[in-house]
Design a protein around this motif. Structure first.
Motif, PDB file in Angstrom:
ATOM      1  N   LEU A   1       3.756  -1.740   4.455  1.00 38.77           N
ATOM      2  CA  LEU A   1       2.294  -1.753   4.931  1.00 38.77           C
ATOM      3  C   LEU A   1       1.471  -1.811   3.277  1.00 38.77           C
ATOM      4  N   TRP A   2       1.815  -0.852   2.445  1.00 37.84           N
ATOM      5  CA  TRP A   2       1.116  -0.779   1.325  1.00 37.84           C
ATOM      6  C   TRP A   2       1.520  -2.023   0.262  1.00 37.84           C
ATOM      7  N   ASP A   3       2.707  -2.869   0.799  1.00 34.53           N
ATOM      8  CA  ASP A   3       3.211  -3.978  -0.353  1.00 34.53           C
ATOM      9  C   ASP A   3       2.205  -5.220   0.079  1.00 34.53           C
ATOM     10  N   LYS A   4       2.404  -5.352   1.729  1.00 34.18           N
ATOM     11  CA  LYS A   4       1.698  -6.415   2.123  1.00 34.18           C
ATOM     12  C   LYS A   4       0.020  -6.377   2.407  1.00 34.18           C
ATOM     13  N   HIS A   5      -0.357  -5.302   2.737  1.00 31.76           N
ATOM     14  CA  HIS A   5      -1.699  -4.996   3.125  1.00 31.76           C
ATOM     15  C   HIS A   5      -2.288  -3.801   2.441  1.00 31.76           C
ATOM     16  N   PRO A   6      -2.207  -3.894   1.033  1.00 30.93           N
ATOM     17  CA  PRO A   6      -2.714  -2.915   0.771  1.00 30.93           C
ATOM     18  C   PRO A   6      -4.150  -2.152   0.730  1.00 30.93           C
ATOM     19  N   ALA A   7      -5.290  -3.268   0.985  1.00 27.62           N
ATOM     20  CA  ALA A   7      -6.644  -3.126   1.195  1.00 27.62           C
ATOM     21  C   ALA A   7      -6.741  -2.519   2.492  1.00 27.62           C
ATOM     22  N   LYS A   8      -6.204  -2.895   3.498  1.00 27.18           N
ATOM     23  CA  LYS A   8      -6.195  -2.337   4.943  1.00 27.18           C
ATOM     24  C   LYS A   8      -5.433  -0.975   5.120  1.00 27.18           C
ATOM     25  N   THR A   9      -4.548  -0.852   4.356  1.00 21.52           N
ATOM     26  CA  THR A   9      -3.821   0.434   4.507  1.00 21.52           C
ATOM     27  C   THR A   9      -4.591   1.341   3.672  1.00 21.52           C
ATOM     28  N   MET A  10      -5.282   1.227   2.640  1.00 25.22           N
ATOM     29  CA  MET A  10      -6.129   2.041   1.878  1.00 25.22           C
ATOM     30  C   MET A  10      -7.262   2.464   2.974  1.00 25.22           C
ATOM     31  N   PHE A  11      -8.022   1.409   3.437  1.00 18.87           N
ATOM     32  CA  PHE A  11      -8.839   1.462   4.458  1.00 18.87           C
ATOM     33  C   PHE A  11      -8.574   2.471   5.540  1.00 18.87           C
ATOM     34  N   ILE A  12      -7.414   2.359   6.087  1.00 17.60           N
ATOM     35  CA  ILE A  12      -7.017   3.245   7.171  1.00 17.60           C
ATOM     36  C   ILE A  12      -6.613   4.512   6.632  1.00 17.60           C
ATOM     37  N   SER A  13      -6.171   4.576   5.504  1.00 18.25           N
ATOM     38  CA  SER A  13      -5.933   5.738   5.083  1.00 18.25           C
ATOM     39  C   SER A  13      -7.238   6.717   4.665  1.00 18.25           C
ATOM     40  N   LYS A  14      -8.085   6.149   4.320  1.00 18.20           N
ATOM     41  CA  LYS A  14      -9.610   6.963   3.960  1.00 18.20           C
ATOM     42  C   LYS A  14      -9.916   7.466   5.102  1.00 18.20           C
ATOM     43  N   PHE A  15      -9.938   6.761   6.241  1.00 15.89           N
ATOM     44  CA  PHE A  15     -10.660   7.010   7.447  1.00 15.89           C
ATOM     45  C   PHE A  15      -9.676   7.710   8.368  1.00 15.89           C
ATOM     46  N   ALA A  16      -8.579   7.738   8.310  1.00 15.10           N
ATOM     47  CA  ALA A  16      -7.626   8.300   9.430  1.00 15.10           C
ATOM     48  C   ALA A  16      -7.543   9.860   9.258  1.00 15.10           C
ATOM     49  N   TYR A  17      -8.660  10.527   9.729  1.00 19.34           N
ATOM     50  CA  TYR A  17      -8.744  11.944   9.375  1.00 19.34           C
ATOM     51  C   TYR A  17      -7.677  12.571   9.924  1.00 19.34           C
ATOM     52  N   GLY A  18      -7.065  13.356   9.263  1.00 19.60           N
ATOM     53  CA  GLY A  18      -5.849  14.066   9.665  1.00 19.60           C
ATOM     54  C   GLY A  18      -4.230  13.414   9.047  1.00 19.60           C
ATOM     55  N   LEU A  19      -4.549  12.202   8.959  1.00 19.14           N
ATOM     56  CA  LEU A  19      -3.391  11.462   8.420  1.00 19.14           C
ATOM     57  C   LEU A  19      -3.621  10.822   7.068  1.00 19.14           C
ATOM     58  N   SER A  20      -5.050  11.252   6.669  1.00 14.32           N
ATOM     59  CA  SER A  20      -5.410  10.633   5.204  1.00 14.32           C
ATOM     60  C   SER A  20      -4.372  11.199   4.046  1.00 14.32           C
ATOM     61  N   THR A  21      -4.325  12.484   4.064  1.00 12.59           N
ATOM     62  CA  THR A  21      -3.541  12.980   2.895  1.00 12.59           C
ATOM     63  C   THR A  21      -2.110  12.491   2.941  1.00 12.59           C
TER      64      THR A  21
END
Length: 168
Positions: free
Chosen positions: A95-115
């Motif tokens: 996910l981080w290799d193929k879709h870094p922008a999408k993964t970062m977006f999801i990471s920033k908004f996935a409360y509880g899973l962000s960290t």
């Protein structure tokens, strides 16, 4: 604690209070800060800058923890207790290799899973420069929207308050 006791604190120490709050709970703090901008307690650009820094510092800290924590047995010990296996790391690495922008977006908004997701960016070896590029871009947009929403709420609050005073 009433609003009358909070306002002097905001007037005297507003930005000093804003920064630690932005470190721990940036989105909610941004919305509230936008309201205080509308009410004249904060400067928009200074509050915006503080909020973005308060968002980036933890992100980079999590990334470094993942990057340099991989060499420690601590992370592997806890991931084993949580049932996280190597194939899970492979899926997240893809996910981080193929879709870094999408993964970062999801990471920033996935409360509880962000960290954990941001820590995983370091674990999978995402370059810091690329990580920062996506993190800064998303933070700039996220905090502009949240500040604007808070600002318009504060402006409407100010309007309603003035209208009620006129009616009285």
């Amino acid at each position: 604690m009433s609003i009358d006791s909070i306002l002097p604190l905001i007037q005297n120490y507003g930005y000093w209070i804003l920064f630690p709050l932005a470190l721990f709970e940036g989105p909610i703090t941004a919305f509230i800060a936008g309201t205080f901008v509308a009410l004249g307690y904060f400067n928009f650009f200074l509050a915006y800058t503080i909020l973005i820094l308060g968002d980036l510092i933890p992100d980079v800290t999590y990334h470094f923890f993942g990057r340099y924590g991989e060499k420690k047995t601590l992370i592997h010990r806890y991931t084993a207790k949580l049932g996280i296996k190597e194939e899970h790391f492979d899926a997240i690495r893809r996910l981080w290799d193929k879709h870094p922008a999408k993964t970062m977006f999801i990471s920033k908004f996935a409360y509880g899973l962000s960290t954990p997701l941001l820590i995983m960016s370091g674990l999978v070896g995402m370059p810091l420069q690329l990580f920062l590029r996506y993190s800064i871009f998303i933070s700039i947009i996220q905090y502009a929207v949240l500040l604007a929403l808070g600002y318009y709420l504060g402006a409407s609050f100010k309007f309603v308050s003035n209208t009620l005073q006129i009616v009285q």
